[in-house]
Write a protein that holds these residues in place. Structure first.
Motif, PDB file in Angstrom:
ATOM      1  N   LYS A 339     -74.843 114.380  25.650  1.00  8.02           N
ATOM      2  CA  LYS A 339     -73.436 114.003  25.601  1.00  8.02           C
ATOM      3  C   LYS A 339     -72.583 115.187  26.037  1.00  8.02           C
ATOM      4  O   LYS A 339     -72.797 116.316  25.612  1.00  8.02           O
ATOM      5  CB  LYS A 339     -73.055 113.568  24.184  1.00  8.02           C
ATOM      6  N   SER A 340     -71.613 114.926  26.925  1.00  4.07           N
ATOM      7  CA  SER A 340     -70.722 115.981  27.392  1.00  4.07           C
ATOM      8  C   SER A 340     -69.279 115.500  27.302  1.00  4.07           C
ATOM      9  O   SER A 340     -69.015 114.347  26.944  1.00  4.07           O
ATOM     10  CB  SER A 340     -71.053 116.359  28.840  1.00  4.07           C
ATOM     11  N   SER A 341     -68.355 116.380  27.635  1.00  2.47           N
ATOM     12  CA  SER A 341     -66.941 116.012  27.585  1.00  2.47           C
ATOM     13  C   SER A 341     -66.582 114.937  28.605  1.00  2.47           C
ATOM     14  O   SER A 341     -65.601 114.219  28.451  1.00  2.47           O
ATOM     15  CB  SER A 341     -66.077 117.259  27.837  1.00  2.47           C
ATOM     16  N   CYS A 355     -77.166 111.386  36.695  1.00  6.24           N
ATOM     17  CA  CYS A 355     -75.928 110.618  36.816  1.00  6.24           C
ATOM     18  C   CYS A 355     -75.138 110.767  35.514  1.00  6.24           C
ATOM     19  O   CYS A 355     -75.682 111.141  34.463  1.00  6.24           O
ATOM     20  CB  CYS A 355     -76.205 109.148  37.106  1.00  6.24           C
ATOM     21  N   ILE A 356     -73.848 110.510  35.589  1.00  6.39           N
ATOM     22  CA  ILE A 356     -72.976 110.578  34.430  1.00  6.39           C
ATOM     23  C   ILE A 356     -72.470 109.185  34.104  1.00  6.39           C
ATOM     24  O   ILE A 356     -71.971 108.478  34.987  1.00  6.39           O
ATOM     25  CB  ILE A 356     -71.779 111.529  34.679  1.00  6.39           C
ATOM     26  N   VAL A 357     -72.603 108.781  32.866  1.00  6.63           N
ATOM     27  CA  VAL A 357     -72.092 107.495  32.395  1.00  6.63           C
ATOM     28  C   VAL A 357     -70.789 107.769  31.650  1.00  6.63           C
ATOM     29  O   VAL A 357     -70.795 108.273  30.526  1.00  6.63           O
ATOM     30  CB  VAL A 357     -73.107 106.786  31.478  1.00  6.63           C
ATOM     31  N   LYS A 358     -69.672 107.469  32.286  1.00  7.18           N
ATOM     32  CA  LYS A 358     -68.369 107.738  31.671  1.00  7.18           C
ATOM     33  C   LYS A 358     -67.958 106.619  30.714  1.00  7.18           C
ATOM     34  O   LYS A 358     -67.324 106.856  29.691  1.00  7.18           O
ATOM     35  CB  LYS A 358     -67.312 107.907  32.759  1.00  7.18           C
TER      36      LYS A 358
END
Length: 403
Positions: A339-341, A355-358
């Protein structure tokens, strides 16, 4: 009625990049007779603009024809040293159209149309677009049918490892790696549009791949090649003429650039993806490339970077129904989640795909959990068909892998 002679004697890609300028000239002289001086093999590409054709002559010999025509127009990139400034009031007998100012950062096809407009010949710029007649379409259909290439269901990829200038060519071994990836992950069929069926690079790629997964389209007229390209979902290649041909029939292109500037030379169109290494300290250009012994700009482009460009192109431009070809998938053993900002980062530590899941993390978690429990995607797709786009995305980023 005036007789107009237009000369453009160059390579395939240069012919296509000249089309917007030629279209302006054709419209301006719509009531006149236009003779095109082009290479015989290029006539099928520009026949809609011509009333007649002449075999190529040098620029010096071209000038001797001025007594037979009202205007002789020569199209090249660079203007002659003693070329007179364009006049918007009256067109001279001999007209040279080229790049007025190389310092202006714009696509070369726009430079050429600006060269036309400098003479008071106005019109709207339109990207190169190729019209394919029914005869070429039928020949392409027969070739695809003969080789049992079914374009409706399968992912069809055109891949060209060749280039008119060899120092613009990416490594053949990496093209082979890309082909193997597309076949293993997407069950893709590869078509190589080569100048001949005996092209050594094409044969080497074909021999490195599974039987009936790679076909060489060799020795066909360019309009037939264009018709086959139009049936493909994607084209991958160097900065070469076939890439421009693919863009002219409106299929997505992934182009690998080395010493040449993509801002000037990339295939036209909104479906053009460029792979380049801008951080390499290289002055670029043809003159430098000729002297350069090690093409660092191309060697530094890894297979993964080209695959990432392909994935972007597939996600953005290709029919989603063709992407999901594997029915048995599992969650990657190398999956890393953090988990990131910006959201949740999903990464395959083995392949370094990420990949990033926003948004929609709960939905992603539900899909991953379902696949982990059943180890088979069929039931999930039957019960939740709306999850297919998400599954496609996870598969392309190697979060899901073949079981």
């Amino acid at each position: 009625m005036k007789n107009i002679l237009i000369r453009r004697v160059d390579n395939l890609g240069d012919m296509i990049l000249m089309m917007p300028a030629l279209k302006l000239l054709r419209y301006h002289f719509k009531n006149d007779k236009i003779t095109l001086m082009v290479k015989p093999e290029h006539r099928v590409l520009v026949k809609q603009y011509a009333d007649n054709f002449l075999s190529p002559l040098s620029v010096e010999d071209f000038k001797t024809l001025s007594s037979f025509y009202h205007h002789c127009i020569n199209i090249e990139y660079s203007l002659p040293v003693n070329n007179k400034p364009p006049s918007k009031k009256k067109l001279s007998k001999i007209i040279h159209i080229g790049t007025l100012d190389w310092q202006i950062q714009k696509h070369i096809s726009r430079h050429l149309t600006d060269g036309v407009k400098a003479y008071g010949i106005n019109g709207r710029y339109q990207k190169p677009q190729l019209i394919i007649d029914k005869v070429a379409q039928q020949e392409a259909f027969c070739w695809l049918k003969e080789n049992k290439i079914y374009t409706r269901a399968n992912l069809i990829v055109s891949l060209d490892p060749n280039c008119g200038f060899e120092k613009k060519s990416w490594l053949l071994s990496r093209f082979i790696e890309v082909c193997k990836y597309l076949i293993s992950d997407f069950n893709a069929t590869i078509i190589i549009p080569a100048a001949s069926a005996s092209d050594p690079k094409a044969i080497k790629i074909k021999n490195s791949l599974p039987i009936n997964k790679c076909f060489i389209l060799g020795g066909k007229h360019l309009d037939v090649v264009a018709a086959v390209l139009r049936k493909c979902d994607l084209h991958i290649g160097n900065d070469s003429g076939i890439g421009h041909l693919a863009a002219a029939v409106n299929i997505p292109t992934v182009t690998i650039f080395g010493p040449t500037d993509p801002l000037l030379w990339k295939p036209s169109g909104k479906k053009s993806v460029v792979i380049v290494k801008p951080e390499i300290n290289c002055q670029g250009g043809y003159e430098h490339a000729i002297k350069c012994k090690v093409q660092k700009c191309l060697l530094s482009i890894k297979t993964k970077e080209v695959i990432d460009g392909i994935l972007f192109c597939l996600t953005k431009f290709v029919n989603q129904e063709k992407l999901f070809s594997l029915t048995d998938l599992k969650v990657s053993d190398h999956l890393f989640i953090k988990k990131s900002s910006k959201g949740y980062v999903l990464r395959n530590n083995a392949t370094q795909h990420s990949c990033i899941v926003k948004n929609g993390w709960r939905n992603v978690k539900k899909v991953l959990s379902s696949i982990s429990e059943t180890n088979n995607i069929k039931s999930l797709l039957q019960n939740q068909p709306h999850q297919k786009p998400l599954i496609d995305m996870l598969m392309m980023h190697r979060v899901l892998e073949p079981s």
